[in-house]
Design a protein around this motif. Structure first.
Motif, short mmCIF file in Angstrom:
data_model
loop_
_atom_site.label_atom_id
_atom_site.label_comp_id
_atom_site.label_asym_id
_atom_site.label_seq_id
_atom_site.Cartn_x
_atom_site.Cartn_y
_atom_site.Cartn_z
N HIS A 79 0.84 -1.20 0.00
CA HIS A 79 0.00 0.00 0.00
C HIS A 79 0.87 1.25 0.00
O HIS A 79 2.05 1.20 0.34
N PHE A 80 0.29 2.36 -0.41
CA PHE A 80 0.99 3.63 -0.43
C PHE A 80 1.05 4.18 0.98
O PHE A 80 0.05 4.67 1.50
N ARG A 81 2.20 4.10 1.59
CA ARG A 81 2.41 4.64 2.94
C ARG A 81 2.40 6.17 2.87
O ARG A 81 1.85 6.83 3.73
N LEU A 82 3.00 6.72 1.82
CA LEU A 82 3.06 8.16 1.59
C LEU A 82 2.80 8.45 0.13
O LEU A 82 3.18 7.66 -0.74
N ALA A 83 2.20 9.59 -0.14
CA ALA A 83 1.99 10.03 -1.52
C ALA A 83 2.03 11.55 -1.54
O ALA A 83 1.23 12.21 -0.88
N GLY A 84 2.97 12.10 -2.31
CA GLY A 84 3.11 13.55 -2.43
C GLY A 84 1.87 14.18 -3.04
O GLY A 84 1.03 13.52 -3.66
N THR A 85 1.76 15.47 -2.88
CA THR A 85 0.55 16.20 -3.30
C THR A 85 0.29 16.13 -4.80
O THR A 85 -0.86 16.14 -5.22
N ARG A 86 1.33 16.03 -5.62
CA ARG A 86 1.12 15.96 -7.08
C ARG A 86 0.57 14.60 -7.51
O ARG A 86 -0.01 14.51 -8.60
N LEU A 87 0.73 13.59 -6.69
CA LEU A 87 0.20 12.28 -7.05
C LEU A 87 -1.32 12.29 -7.06
O LEU A 87 -1.94 11.55 -7.82
N ARG A 88 -1.92 13.15 -6.27
CA ARG A 88 -3.39 13.30 -6.30
C ARG A 88 -3.84 13.76 -7.68
O ARG A 88 -4.84 13.28 -8.20
#
Length: 182
Positions: free
Chosen positions: A63-72
């Motif tokens: 799973h994605f533990r972290l995702a930067g704002t641009r990934l949204r």
């Protein structure tokens, strides 16, 4: 397997090269660095484009533990906390599964370009980079992701680059998802 130098030469975007160089530096003589070696503050301008896939509970539970704002923007929703199977579904599921499985089992970096990185996101041209991380130096337990939605200039540069690679591989070469695994 490509050498590090050959793999780096395939990276189309400056941010990809910056992250790969940092990953390679912190790995030192090891095959791959640990998560604890990675200091996000060393690559601050890349933070919005970074994601971290956590595989410590096994690949099928990644799973994605972290995702930067641009990934949204790229994936059309917040993906932090989502399983890989929730982010990569539909027609994009099988290629992403193969890519991430290869990284997890062979501990190799991978990069590529794909249109439509997720269900309903066919208008997005994604330049992606995946780098393995390992706490014990043997088993990949996380995958560091760098995802950038290509601009028109990036798309042109990538198109020229992939045309060059296709020419170098000979007439008739066709890579359907335009990805390259090292």
């Amino acid at each position: 397997m490509l050498s590090d130098c050959a793999f780096r030469a395939q990276l189309a975007l400056p941010g990809q090269r910056l992250l790969f160089d940092y990953w390679h530096e912190i790995a030192g003589s090891r095959t791959m660095p640990a998560r604890a070696d990675f200091d996000p503050l060393k690559v601050p301008r890349l933070l919005p484009h970074l994601g971290l896939i956590d595989l410590r509970d096994g690949f099928d539970h990644g799973h994605f533990r972290l995702a930067g704002t641009r990934l949204r923007d790229i994936y059309g929703r917040e993906i932090t906390g989502l399983r890989m199977s929730e982010v990569f579904s539909g027609s994009s599921a099988a290629p992403w599964h193969s890519i991430h499985l290869r990284i997890a089992t062979q501990a190799v970096p991978a990069q590529g370009v794909v249109r439509g990185p997720a269900e309903g996101r066919d208008h997005v041209l994604l330049c992606w980079l995946r780098l393995p991380l390992s706490d014990d130096g043997v088993r990949v337990d996380r995958i560091l992701c760098h995802d950038v939605a290509a601009t028109a200039a990036d798309a042109e540069r990538v198109s020229e680059f992939t045309s060059y690679l296709a020419g170098a591989r000979g007439v008739g070469y066709r890579d359907p998802i335009r990805s390259s695994n090292a």
